[in-house]
Design an enzyme around this catalytic site. Structure first.
Site, PDB file in Angstrom:
ATOM      1  N   ILE A  89      -6.742  -3.410   5.326  1.00 30.54           N
ATOM      2  CA  ILE A  89      -5.558  -4.121   5.841  1.00 30.54           C
ATOM      3  C   ILE A  89      -5.689  -4.360   7.340  1.00 30.54           C
ATOM      4  CG2 ILE A  89      -3.083  -3.867   6.326  1.00 30.54           C
ATOM      5  CD1 ILE A  89      -2.902  -2.446   3.547  1.00 30.54           C
TER       6      ILE A  89
ATOM      7  N   LYS B  69      -8.635   3.784   2.555  1.00 32.13           N
ATOM      8  CA  LYS B  69      -9.542   2.635   2.450  1.00 32.13           C
ATOM      9  C   LYS B  69      -8.744   1.333   2.377  1.00 32.13           C
ATOM     10  CE  LYS B  69     -13.506   2.681   2.032  1.00 32.13           C
ATOM     11  NZ  LYS B  69     -14.561   2.541   3.062  1.00 32.13           N
ATOM     12  N   GLU B  70      -7.609   1.369   1.647  1.00 29.09           N
ATOM     13  CA  GLU B  70      -6.716   0.192   1.643  1.00 29.09           C
ATOM     14  C   GLU B  70      -6.261  -0.117   3.065  1.00 29.09           C
ATOM     15  OE1 GLU B  70      -4.483   0.384  -2.731  1.00 29.09           O
ATOM     16  OE2 GLU B  70      -3.405   0.925  -0.891  1.00 29.09           O
ATOM     17  N   LEU B  71      -5.834   0.948   3.771  1.00 29.72           N
ATOM     18  CA  LEU B  71      -5.347   0.766   5.129  1.00 29.72           C
ATOM     19  C   LEU B  71      -6.452   0.212   6.034  1.00 29.72           C
ATOM     20  CD1 LEU B  71      -3.071   1.182   7.215  1.00 29.72           C
ATOM     21  CD2 LEU B  71      -3.981   3.499   7.581  1.00 29.72           C
TER      22      LEU B  71
ATOM     23  N   SER C   1       0.858  -1.189   0.000  1.00 31.92           N
ATOM     24  CA  SER C   1       0.000   0.000   0.000  1.00 31.92           C
ATOM     25  C   SER C   1       0.893   1.238   0.000  1.00 31.92           C
ATOM     26  CB  SER C   1      -0.907  -0.012   1.238  1.00 31.92           C
ATOM     27  OG  SER C   1      -1.712   1.146   1.270  1.00 31.92           O
TER      28      SER C   1
END
Length: 1103
Positions: free
Chosen positions: A166, A161-163, A94
């Site tokens: 994750i 949003k990725e974080l 990311s």
């Protein structure tokens, strides 16, 4: 042990990439005492796939405190449910593209493939406010996530949003998360300061506050994780190296957990131990075994786990096949292109450019050459190996051992074996029922399927897939079909090795597969049986070739055997010549086919094709054999009628002749009084007419130059033996239980190569006398020749002599000159004394004088004796060496004086002292050398308990005084708290009472209880053979039992004071309810380092 094979059927060259296990230079090999267990794959979660032939490179793993801290933290936080994810990638990255895409990220992307790290880096997808479904899948499908927190990371809703996803995977599935603080301070990220504060000020204006709070929490969690800070490194190159090393380290500390993988530890550790040995040159290790056994899988797994340690790696699959299709130049280009990560072109097939050798010579490389069939292929690929670095490694897998032997560069050969029964059953269950435990409704039939496979993973896997989801009727049908036809996939794999043989080798192979397998014949016999003519010496190299191809095995004592699945392949080769007409088969073994051939042969029909017949008589009914049936089989070499026989087997007119080329003849219950008049035994190697009706073999003198073995056991009508003077090669003559045989032909005594002669139970035999030197004879059994009035022979090299129940009252004084004698059995004889010269038999290991009711004295025996069995009611005196030093040289392991009730007091005292010396010496020395002792070590105790024991018995009613703990009851308290020395083990004693019931052994159940009387523990059973059936008085039984000693020692490690309870019962096959046996008490004594030495000093004073 055994493994999934690539040569067997279509193997997926892959292991779940996210569940990868590396071994690095700092890892330790598994301990040597770890049980070697096989591995196998169910077909789920495989790895490598498209990477099968891709280059693997790495610069090695840097080990430092930061890496270890992060890895340890990741492991600690990983929940067990991580394996619920369908993992596809090693790492998800990311990042904020505008911060690092054109410099740092580009270098990172380039580094991942070179280190064999399968990373997902989204550098092409168009970004917006919401992450795509493909990105969600990529995050969920990654083993770990690498978050590169740069200055503007928080300005992107996409990144946040990725974080968020994750952190969700971390909390729900235990995904490992590694933050990299690139140009930012972890504190600023944790508390959203500086650029992160500005970014969130903007986010709060655009998005819902609850969503912003989720992102703040995600950043705080990320910043609290152990990570890497760029400011700790001088430049991006050092940072990049640290990130790569950390990822590799994390992967290496999370072993592959692949569904269907069974027992990978020991074989991989063994291969590692071979490859990790230091060497001044490149080490080359061969992996060898039969088809379908798993050679490729072992190499593949090692490659997958260890490629990160090397600068360049290549797994070159199906080398010989690729060589045949494309040539050596193609293989070289593929191999060196993958090692150097560039498109290499080879101008000449016979040499390598200096450029290639120089570059690879500077690299530490790992090369796997899979399925090599030709001796010269390594040399064709590399020339010499002296240009490789000494820490490089090459693995070669092959079915042909000679490929490895002929290449002098190969340092070690790792032979792959089959699965044991438990592992085989587990593998079958996993594939047939999709679980490791057994469906009870299918228990019996599953065991039958597993038994058929005989531990070959390929067979187990194919059968499991065929039967999965089928009802029992289909299972039974499949098993019945296997009796006639092997599984095609298995047959095709196994036949590859057969097709590589030359014509003679194929003939030897088929002879073994269709006739000799299971007969337990040694190489020396097979050399005679298989040769085409007297001067033929090609069998030796042929058998060696079969062994090298893993088609046969030759044991340490030179017995030839073949795996049953390979045998089935060989038999199918014969069937395929003419599946509809068995009379055209060269070899017959199926009872139905044999009956069909015999019934359909007519008149002058010839059967020249048939080379061997092996028939189970129990499967034959009303078979009519014409008098000339064998004369039609002009090429018949081997004939075996075996199994249970009854009168309905044959309607036999009597063969008028046998083929002159017959070499092996076994006909149990041979129905005729003798061989045909024109019978020729010139080519016979083995003759076995056991349980037959023969009265004599033949008349006159036969040329028996090839004859090695004659078996006439249980020939109850046999009256005489022929002249064997021309049987110059005869080794074995077995005639036990021939009750009408009154004498043996004098020619027997002149046989210079006769090793074994068994005349036991020949009740009518009157004499055994000869003036000849019976120099070759090692084993003579005259047991129960109850009419033998004269026994005289020069047996200068005899090893075992059994004179049970023969009417002799003394041994000759010359017995002391039988310097090679190891076993002497005199039980049930009338001997009154044993010559003192018996002491001179320095190799004597066993003396059996049970039920010698006239024996009065036993002289001093040689110190070599290990087993002494005595049951002599008349025995009064037993002599021992006069000094303790001499007695300490003894090595008696089993000494039993049963029912010797007339022993004088001095003899009883000396027996007690002598047994104490031998018991303590054996226990002490055994305990000192016991390398690995666990309860798993005794899985075969019930069947082989005698091998775990030393036993000593003599008349007496009380536990000897020297036992530290003793009682006259069935339980007592043991308190070890006063002992300071390290405890080694225990010896045990119990008192058997008079017992008139028939019994062949004793079982003692030992249990322990806390000293306060609570917590009775599961106990163990001590088993002990009893050489006498009845006990006429009380007896002292002392024993060192390895399992008992281990059990009690393990108890003593946890508590120094405990109660021990003992109960006894008889071992008696005649009782459905085995009755209990009364004991008059028992005792135990601990063995310490000082115990044995104290005993020596004590005995020196007493004796």
């Amino acid at each position: 042990m055994a493994y999934l094979s690539s040569g067997a059927f279509q193997i997926i060259h892959a292991f779940a990439f996210s569940k990868r296990q590396y071994r690095h230079s700092g890892s330790k090999a598994l301990p040597d005492n770890l049980e070697m267990k096989p591995l196998w794959y169910s077909g789920l979660n495989h790895r490598i796939s498209k990477y099968q032939l891709n280059l693997r490179t790495t610069a090695g793993v840097k080990k430092n405190e930061m890496v270890n801290k992060i890895v340890a933290k990741g492991i600690e936080e990983k929940p067990t449910s991580i394996n619920d994810l369908q993992t596809k990638y090693d790492v998800f990255v990311s990042f904020r593209g505008e911060d690092i895409r054109h410099d740092f990220l580009s270098h990172l992307i380039k580094a991942f493939p070179g280190k064999q790290i399968n990373a997902f880096v989204d550098e092409k997808l168009k970004r917006g406010d919401n992450i795509s479904h493909s990105l969600v899948q990529a995050i969920e499908g990654s083993f770990m996530s690498l978050i590169i927190l740069s200055e503007n990371y928080a300005s992107s809703r996409w990144c946040l949003k990725e974080l968020e996803k994750i952190i969700e995977c971390k909390e729900n599935y235990g995904q490992i998360v590694i933050p990299v603080f690139y140009g930012v301070d972890p504190t600023d990220v944790r508390h959203q300061k500086k650029s992160y504060q500005n970014s969130f000020a903007k986010l709060e204006k655009r998005f819902d506050s609850s969503e912003v709070l989720i992102w703040r929490r995600a950043l705080k969690i990320s910043a609290n994780l152990a990570g890497i800070t760029s400011s700790s490194f001088q430049n991006d190159a050092e940072l990049l190296e640290e990130i790569i090393n950390l990822v590799l380290k994390t992967l290496s500390n999370h072993p592959i957990i692949t569904k269907g993988l069974i027992g990978i530890g020991k074989p991989i550790a063994h291969l590692e131990s071979l490859l990790r040995q230091e060497s001044e040159k490149v080490r080359v290790i061969g992996i060898w075994g039969m088809g379908g056994i798993g050679k490729t899988t072992i190499a593949e797994m090692y490659f997958n786990q260890n490629c990160s340690e090397y600068d360049g790696c290549c797994f070159l699959a199906k080398v010989s096949e690729e060589f045949g299709r494309h040539g050596i130049t193609f293989l070289k280009e593929k191999l060196f292109s993958k090692l150097l990560l560039e498109d290499v072109k080879i101008n000449s097939p016979n040499w390598l450019s200096d450029y290639i050798e120089r570059r690879i010579g500077r690299m530490k490389v790992l090369i796997v050459l899979d399925d090599v069939k030709e001796e010269g292929q390594l040399e064709m690929l590399f020339g010499t190996l002296d240009w490789f670095r000494s820490d490089s490694r090459i693995i070669v897998t092959t079915r042909d051992k000679q490929v490895l032997i002929a290449n002098h560069e190969v340092d070690d050969i790792f032979e792959v074996g089959v699965l044991d029964s438990g592992e085989a059953l587990e593998l079958f269950n996993l594939n047939a029922f999709k679980q490791r435990h057994l469906e009870m409704d299918y228990y019996d039939i599953s065991k039958r399927v597993v038994n058929y496979a005989k531990g070959i993973p390929l067979v187990l896997k194919v059968l499991a897939h065929l039967l999965c989801g089928k009802d029992k009727e289909v299972w039974e049908s499949q098993l019945d079909k296997l009796k006639r036809l092997p599984i095609k996939k298995v047959y095709d794999v196994m036949r590859l090795s057969y097709d590589d043989l030359d014509r003679l080798e194929q003939k030897y192979f088929l002879d073994i597969a269709c006739f000799f397998n299971g007969l337990g014949l040694k190489v020396d016999y097979m050399k005679l049986l298989l040769k085409d003519r007297e001067s033929d010496n090609s069998v030796v190299v042929g058998l060696e070739r079969l062994k090298d191809k893993a088609l046969i095995t030759i044991s340490k004592d030179n017995v030839i055997s073949m795996h049953e699945i390979i045998q089935e392949m060989g038999r199918e080769v014969v069937r395929q010549v003419s599946s509809e007409d068995p009379s055209k088969h060269t070899r017959l073994w199926d009872p139905e086919e044999i009956c069909g051939v015999f019934k359909n042969v007519k008149g002058t029909d010839a059967l020249p094709a048939i080379r061997s017949i092996s028939a189970d008589l129990s499967a034959i009914r009303k078979l009519k054999l014409s008098s000339h049936v064998f004369a039609k089989m002009t090429n018949l070499k081997f004939l075996d009628f075996n199994g249970r026989y009854d009168q309905e087997c044959f309607d036999l007119q009597g063969p008028q002749s046998f083929p002159t080329g017959l070499r092996y003849l076994h006909w149990i219950h041979y129905p005729l009084k003798s061989f045909p008049e024109k019978f020729s035994a010139e080519n016979l190697v083995i003759l076995d007419l056991s349980r037959g009706l023969v009265e004599k073999l033949w008349s006159g003198v036969q040329d028996l130059v090839n004859l090695k073995e004659v078996r006439l056991s249980n020939s109850v009508l046999l009256k005489e033996l022929p002249d064997f003077s021309k049987a110059t090669s005869l080794n074995v003559l077995l005639m036990e239980h021939c009750p009408r045989l009154e004498s043996i032909h004098p020619s027997i005594f002149s046989l210079e190569n006769l090793v074994q002669l068994d005349l036991s139970l020949c009740f009518s035999l009157a004499t055994f006398t000869s003036n000849s030197h019976f120099s070759s004879l090692h084993y003579l059994n005259l047991g129960f020749c109850t009419k033998l009035s004269r026994f005289s022979a020069n047996l200068e090299n005899i090893i075992e002599l059994d004179l049970t129940a023969i009417p002799i009252n003394a041994l000759p004084a010359s017995i002391g000159f039988q310097s090679k004698l190891e076993t002497l059995v005199l039980k049930l004889t009338e001997i009154e004394s044993i010559p003192s010269s018996i002491k001179n038999l320095t190799r004597l290991r066993k003396l059996d004088i049970q039920r010698c009711k006239k024996l009065l004295a036993l002289p001093e025996l040689p110190s070599s004796l290990e087993t002494l069995l005595v049951e002599c009611i008349s025995l009064k005196t037993v002599m021992f060496p006069s000094t303790a030093a001499e007695q300490f040289k003894e090595n008696k392991k089993r000494v039993e004086f049963w029912n010797c009730l007339n022993l004088d007091e001095r003899s009883l005292i000396n027996i007690g002292f002598n047994m104490q010396i031998n018991l303590m010496k054996f226990a002490y020395q055994h305990l000192l050398t016991l390398e690995h002792d666990s309860i798993e070590s005794y899985v075969d105790y019930k069947d082989n308990y005698a091998s775990y024991q030393a036993v000593y018995v003599y008349p007496g009613s009380s536990v000897p005084e020297w036992f530290e703990y003793k009682t006259t009851k069935n339980e007592m308290i043991v308190d070890l708290s006063s002992h300071l020395s390290p405890l080694l083990g225990f010896v045990f004693c119990f008192i058997l009472v008079e017992d008139s019931l028939h019994c062949y052994g004793t079982e003692l159940k030992i249990t322990t209880i806390d000293a306060e009387g609570d917590g009775e523990k599961d106990g163990i059973i001590i088993c002990m053979n009893r050489s006498c059936f009845y006990i006429e008085s009380d007896h002292v039984c002392m024993i060192y039992d390895q399992q008992f000693s281990h059990y009690l020692t393990s108890i003593a490690k946890n508590q120094t004071r405990f109660k021990i309870k003992v109960t006894a019962r008889r071992q008696a096959k005649t009782y459905r309810e085995i009755p209990k046996l009364e004991l008059k008490g028992f005792g135990i004594s601990p063995v310490y380092n000082s115990t044995y030495h104290d005993l020596i000093h004590q005995m020196m004073r007493l004796i």
